[in-house]
Design a protein around this motif. Structure first.
Motif, short mmCIF file in Angstrom:
data_model
loop_
_atom_site.label_atom_id
_atom_site.label_comp_id
_atom_site.label_asym_id
_atom_site.label_seq_id
_atom_site.Cartn_x
_atom_site.Cartn_y
_atom_site.Cartn_z
N UNK A 50 42.81 41.68 43.39
CA UNK A 50 43.35 42.47 42.63
C UNK A 50 42.43 42.54 41.22
N UNK A 51 42.14 41.56 40.60
CA UNK A 51 41.28 41.55 39.35
C UNK A 51 39.95 41.79 39.89
N UNK A 52 39.46 41.32 40.88
CA UNK A 52 38.07 41.69 41.28
C UNK A 52 38.04 43.29 41.42
N UNK A 53 38.77 43.71 42.26
CA UNK A 53 39.06 45.08 42.59
C UNK A 53 38.81 45.95 41.25
N UNK A 54 39.60 45.58 40.22
CA UNK A 54 39.49 46.11 39.11
C UNK A 54 38.30 46.22 38.36
N UNK A 55 37.74 44.82 38.36
CA UNK A 55 36.38 44.65 37.77
C UNK A 55 35.35 45.56 38.37
N UNK A 56 35.17 45.40 39.49
CA UNK A 56 34.20 46.29 40.41
C UNK A 56 34.42 47.78 39.91
N UNK A 57 35.70 48.38 39.78
CA UNK A 57 35.89 49.78 39.70
C UNK A 57 35.26 50.08 37.93
N UNK A 58 35.16 48.85 37.43
CA UNK A 58 34.79 49.12 35.95
C UNK A 58 33.22 48.76 35.82
N UNK A 59 32.69 48.57 37.04
CA UNK A 59 31.34 48.33 37.15
C UNK A 59 30.92 46.78 36.64
N UNK A 60 31.86 46.06 36.92
CA UNK A 60 31.35 44.28 36.76
C UNK A 60 31.24 43.96 38.04
#
Length: 196
Positions: A50-60
């Protein structure tokens, strides 16, 4: 009519929507045992996904060395009535959803089940490099297919194979299907005794 708990679990497992949205909206009509199982089924590996999903959505983007680390694996075995789905995670947690409406979720502290889940993830690491990007909307496999979804920091990746090829033992994914089948067997061991 499909069980709302199973539908919610499949949505969560498939990651077609924002995981935080899915976690925030479980079916309202869950009985207390189901509520407990839902809470217990969210382990460290799912939290990291979930953390990686949110980071990818933020462009990270994840670091190159971590991008294809297999944190979880979904194996869907297609049948005319729908797929049997087993999910395994690197922390040893696992879930099973059958086409007949059986859901085995929550904590399963049996050492043989946790060991089988970890073994499946360890084997999956050798196959993730051959997988392709997942395109939405995600579709379940057809009745003669088995679909593998690798859950990684860089997002979900897919591979699939026909049941015929897997049964022959000559398909490149046969070595990945064997530990998945073992995990399913361990998950459902004793199920008939406990439900009958």
């Amino acid at each position: 009519m499909q069980d709302p708990l199973l539908e919610w679990l499949k949505e969560r497992l498939y990651a077609d929507r924002d995981p935080q949205e899915v976690w925030a909206s479980p079916p309202a009509e869950l009985v207390p045992e189901e509520q407990r199982a839902v809470v217990e089924s969210r382990g460290p590996a799912q939290q990291l996904l979930e953390i990686w999903h949110q980071l990818r959505r933020s462009g990270v983007a994840p670091p190159r060395e971590d991008a294809l680390q297999v944190l979880g694996l979904l194996v869907e075995i297609g049948f005319p009535e729908g797929p049997d789905t087993v999910a395994a995670y690197m922390d040893g947690s696992s879930q099973f959803l059958s086409r007949e409406g059986v859901a085995l979720m929550g904590e399963d502290p049996r050492p043989e089940v946790e060991e089988a889940a970890r073994h499946l993830i360890a084997v999956a690491g050798a196959f993730v490099y051959r997988a392709r990007r997942m395109h939405l909307p995600r579709k379940p496999p057809g009745p003669q297919m088995v679909q593998f979804t690798f859950l990684t920091p860089s997002g979900p990746l897919l591979s699939s194979c026909s049941k015929t090829v897997l049964r022959s033992g000559h398909g490149e994914l046969s070595a990945l299907f064997e530990p998945a089948a073992e995990l399913i067997e361990r998950k459902v061991e004793g199920l008939d005794d406990s439900t009958g």
